[in-house]
Design an enzyme around this catalytic site. Structure first.
Site, PDB file in Angstrom:
ATOM      1  N   HIS A  85       0.979  -1.075  -0.025  1.00 15.17           N
ATOM      2  CA  HIS A  85       0.055  -0.157   0.140  1.00 15.17           C
ATOM      3  C   HIS A  85       0.795   1.332  -0.145  1.00 15.17           C
ATOM      4  O   HIS A  85       1.961   1.243   0.337  1.00 15.17           O
ATOM      5  CB  HIS A  85      -0.884  -0.039   1.380  1.00 15.17           C
ATOM      6  CG  HIS A  85      -0.121   0.064   2.620  1.00 15.17           C
ATOM      7  ND1 HIS A  85       0.174   1.132   2.958  1.00 15.17           N
ATOM      8  CD2 HIS A  85       0.089  -0.961   3.483  1.00 15.17           C
ATOM      9  CE1 HIS A  85       1.032   0.844   4.327  1.00 15.17           C
ATOM     10  NE2 HIS A  85       0.794  -0.397   4.445  1.00 15.17           N
TER      11      HIS A  85
ATOM     12  N   GLU B 179      -2.251  -7.092   7.478  1.00 16.43           N
ATOM     13  CA  GLU B 179      -0.714  -7.011   7.927  1.00 16.43           C
ATOM     14  C   GLU B 179      -0.947  -7.799   9.061  1.00 16.43           C
ATOM     15  O   GLU B 179      -1.782  -8.436   9.746  1.00 16.43           O
ATOM     16  CB  GLU B 179      -0.488  -5.355   8.274  1.00 16.43           C
ATOM     17  CG  GLU B 179       0.795  -5.039   8.918  1.00 16.43           C
ATOM     18  CD  GLU B 179       1.720  -5.799   8.123  1.00 16.43           C
ATOM     19  OE1 GLU B 179       2.089  -6.980   7.796  1.00 16.43           O
ATOM     20  OE2 GLU B 179       2.843  -4.743   7.619  1.00 16.43           O
TER      21      GLU B 179
END
Length: 172
Positions: free
Chosen positions: A9, A82
């Site tokens: 990202h 994550e």
């Protein structure tokens, strides 16, 4: 053969302030938006079939920006979330530097074994559901490292960290 464009990202507000985000949604900052737009521009002519993102907002937003020129929706998955940093979530990362020894970590941090299992499950899902497709997937620094660790059969420490909005290609 499935071609996987693995992307981290764009930069977030917390990245810029060195805050451990873990599985919090996160928000792209102006730099992160620009990074995602630059990836979109570079890949706009690529015939990408499917766009996949972690179900955390920072990855979804990055993926939406990259997918925009293709006019395609974004599929989300918790497999690309994550690492769960437990009690370290929200902490100032340089303040944790004295904890280089994982044996000193709290018990609520996701283990490397669990992280790599998710990474393996992600790769198996992409191969099974998108055979012979070009898939762009936006994840996060540590899970992307785990995906590559599983893919290459190497320890995580041997995988070079990905920068924000960096793209790596894997042939599945």
């Amino acid at each position: 053969m499935t071609l996987l464009y693995l992307v981290r990202h764009g930069e977030t507000v917390d990245n810029a302030h060195h805050i451990m985000q873990g599985q919090t949604p996160g928000q792209l900052n102006e730099t992160g938006i620009r990074q995602a737009e630059e990836v979109a521009e570079r890949l706009k002519a690529e015939p990408i079939d499917v766009f996949v993102a972690s179900d955390l907002r920072r990855s979804i937003h990055t993926c939406e920006l990259i997918a925009l020129p293709h006019g395609k929706p974004v599929v989300t998955t918790p497999l690309l979330r994550e690492r769960d940093w437990g009690a370290f979530t929200g902490k100032y990362i340089p303040g944790l530097s004295h904890l280089n020894d994982p044996s000193l970590w709290p018990d609520d941090i996701e283990s490397l074994e669990a992280l790599k299992k998710r990474a393996a499950d992600f790769l198996a899902w992409i191969k099974a559901d998108y055979p012979d497709k070009k898939v762009l997937a936006v994840g996060h620094g540590i899970i992307n490292k785990a995906v590559q660790s599983v893919y290459y059969g190497k320890p995580m420490k041997e995988i070079r960290p990905m920068g924000n909005a960096e793209v790596r290609l894997l042939e599945l």
